[in-house]
Design a protein around this motif. Sequence first.
Motif, short mmCIF file in Angstrom:
data_model
loop_
_atom_site.label_atom_id
_atom_site.label_comp_id
_atom_site.label_asym_id
_atom_site.label_seq_id
_atom_site.Cartn_x
_atom_site.Cartn_y
_atom_site.Cartn_z
N UNK A 266 0.83 -1.21 0.00
CA UNK A 266 0.00 0.00 0.00
C UNK A 266 0.87 1.26 0.00
N UNK A 267 1.98 1.24 0.72
CA UNK A 267 2.85 2.42 0.75
C UNK A 267 3.39 2.73 -0.65
N UNK A 268 3.85 1.71 -1.36
CA UNK A 268 4.36 1.93 -2.72
C UNK A 268 3.23 2.32 -3.67
N UNK A 269 2.06 1.73 -3.51
CA UNK A 269 0.90 2.13 -4.32
C UNK A 269 0.57 3.60 -4.10
N UNK A 270 0.63 4.01 -2.85
CA UNK A 270 0.37 5.41 -2.52
C UNK A 270 1.40 6.32 -3.19
N UNK A 271 2.65 5.90 -3.19
CA UNK A 271 3.70 6.68 -3.86
C UNK A 271 3.43 6.79 -5.36
N UNK A 272 3.07 5.67 -5.98
CA UNK A 272 2.76 5.69 -7.42
C UNK A 272 1.56 6.57 -7.71
N UNK A 273 0.53 6.46 -6.87
CA UNK A 273 -0.68 7.27 -7.05
C UNK A 273 -0.35 8.75 -6.96
N UNK A 274 0.53 9.11 -6.05
CA UNK A 274 0.93 10.51 -5.90
C UNK A 274 1.78 10.96 -7.08
N UNK A 275 2.76 10.15 -7.46
CA UNK A 275 3.65 10.51 -8.58
C UNK A 275 2.88 10.70 -9.88
N UNK A 276 1.89 9.85 -10.13
CA UNK A 276 1.17 9.87 -11.40
C UNK A 276 -0.21 10.53 -11.28
N UNK A 277 -0.47 11.16 -10.16
CA UNK A 277 -1.69 11.93 -9.90
C UNK A 277 -2.97 11.13 -10.16
N UNK A 278 -3.02 9.94 -9.61
CA UNK A 278 -4.21 9.09 -9.71
C UNK A 278 -4.97 9.29 -8.39
N UNK A 279 -5.86 10.25 -8.39
CA UNK A 279 -6.53 10.69 -7.17
C UNK A 279 -7.35 9.59 -6.52
N UNK A 280 -8.06 8.80 -7.31
CA UNK A 280 -8.89 7.75 -6.71
C UNK A 280 -8.03 6.73 -5.97
N UNK A 281 -6.89 6.38 -6.54
CA UNK A 281 -6.01 5.43 -5.87
C UNK A 281 -5.40 6.04 -4.61
N UNK A 282 -5.09 7.33 -4.64
CA UNK A 282 -4.59 7.99 -3.43
C UNK A 282 -5.63 7.89 -2.32
N UNK A 283 -6.89 8.11 -2.66
CA UNK A 283 -7.97 8.01 -1.67
C UNK A 283 -8.12 6.60 -1.15
#
Length: 174
Positions: A135-152
């Motif tokens: 989840x931590x790496x997914x959160x990093x990817x979501x932030x880097x690539x601006x995927x707002x739904x995944x960040x949420x």
Amino acid sequence: MEAKMLKNSAELLLRFIVKLEFDISYAQSNFDIKTVSKIGNYYYEMMDDKWLTDLWAAATDKKLTDVQIYVGSVEVMEVHRVILSARSPVLKESFGKIKITEKYRVKFEAEFDVEVVKNFLNFLYTGSLKSTDGVYQLSQLATMYQVETLKNVCQLLNATPPDAEELTNYLLEL
């Protein structure tokens, strides 16, 4: 036949949907409640649930793919540029700067696990996570690539578990 508990259904349904987005994720259940059309007091939506999995299958089967995904120097899979562009403004911008000559290449840093990158790509295609590992790496990817739904979603996965009694009450109100 008229619903007994849904006299003021719009407010209750909105409250229910918001609470489910936060609470159900821990129970590994999916609820898809959408109010689109109305016939009398019945609400409905006709939808093909299979199209998301069909798109993901097209990527995994390399059907009309035009982007090669790498983690470090390891080729992970091929995907569709249009899907990545639609889901990530960062990827959309980077694809716009490249001339179309052959397959595009997207390289994720070697610090990311291959399975986490696959899970990230699967989320871009389907809007759901196959696993909550990394989840931590997914959160990093979501932030880097601006995927707002995944960040949420990642924020929800890091939140405290829901109160079972409160969730039950919301389900019973419907």
